[in-house]
Design a protein around this motif. Sequence first.
Motif, short mmCIF file in Angstrom:
data_model
loop_
_atom_site.label_atom_id
_atom_site.label_comp_id
_atom_site.label_asym_id
_atom_site.label_seq_id
_atom_site.Cartn_x
_atom_site.Cartn_y
_atom_site.Cartn_z
N LYS A 22 0.85 -1.20 0.00
CA LYS A 22 0.00 0.00 0.00
C LYS A 22 0.88 1.25 0.00
O LYS A 22 0.64 2.20 -0.76
N SER A 23 1.91 1.24 0.83
CA SER A 23 2.83 2.38 0.90
C SER A 23 3.51 2.63 -0.43
O SER A 23 3.59 3.78 -0.89
N MET A 27 1.22 4.21 -2.90
CA MET A 27 0.99 5.62 -2.59
C MET A 27 2.13 6.50 -3.08
O MET A 27 1.91 7.55 -3.70
N THR A 28 3.37 6.08 -2.81
CA THR A 28 4.51 6.91 -3.21
C THR A 28 4.72 6.88 -4.72
O THR A 28 5.13 7.88 -5.32
N TYR A 35 3.03 11.60 1.00
CA TYR A 35 4.27 10.85 0.90
C TYR A 35 4.79 10.51 2.31
O TYR A 35 5.24 9.40 2.56
N GLU A 73 3.02 10.19 5.02
CA GLU A 73 2.15 9.16 5.58
C GLU A 73 2.54 7.79 5.04
O GLU A 73 2.64 6.80 5.81
N ALA A 74 2.79 7.70 3.74
CA ALA A 74 3.18 6.43 3.13
C ALA A 74 4.52 5.96 3.67
O ALA A 74 4.73 4.76 3.91
N TYR A 123 5.38 2.39 5.65
CA TYR A 123 6.42 1.47 5.17
C TYR A 123 7.38 1.10 6.30
O TYR A 123 7.59 -0.08 6.60
N HIS A 155 11.51 6.44 -2.88
CA HIS A 155 10.57 5.43 -3.39
C HIS A 155 11.32 4.27 -4.03
O HIS A 155 10.99 3.10 -3.79
#
Length: 244
Positions: A107-108, A111-112, A129, A131-132, A136, A185
């Motif tokens: 999920k992370s 998102m990024t 970013y 939050e992601a 992680y 990322h």
Amino acid sequence: MSTAVESAVTELRGMIVNGELPISERITESSAGNLLGISRTPARSALSQLESEGLLIKLEGRGYKIRPFSFADLEKATEVRSVLEGIAAGRLASMGPSEEATVAIEKSIAMTEAIISRDAVTKREIAVYQEANEIYHSAIVDTCGNDFVGQSLERIANIPIIAPGAFTEVEGMAQAEMLRMTVGHSQHVIIWDAIRSRDPVRAESMMREHAGAPIRYAKLFIGDGYQRKLMTTGIVNREDVPKT
């Protein structure tokens, strides 16, 4: 810790890190209580908690002062973080990730990936970013099978820039921020590949590089803008800023 104390700790911590309290000002139970609109008892407990976190220094007599960090302090804390998170990634690779960790990490990454695919970023994207990033790093630390890693990280979790998943926006440096996010990322993808491949050596070494990068990469991609941002928080000594 009571709800009132937790709330006071959170508010005061934010004020300290964001430079809302003068670094030279004496902070007392009375002044903290008046500032937050609470009684002296929860204010006293909150100040004691922030001292234990390393953000405040107890003064002789009454009161506390904000602990200023040098760039050398931040680099040392980052070194500790990189070792701890490296251990977590290596252990998770050895064990194999749980379904819970897999869902959170993927999920992370999704998102990024969505953010770095944009042409430009705003404060909103930077917040997402962050939050992601937190998702992680927390997923790896929380499921690595060694509670002492997370407990040890808590000690440095409130130092600006150092906390796992921390990210600081620098006004007017959108392109540099985008580059830094893209690198972050990409490293997340590589670390996750090593964990899924059950390669603990590669997972640990890559995580140590990644987790130890905040200051080094910020200097590389952002330079003086990053130093100015840290100085505005009031938590980094001006005289400690490297000369350029």
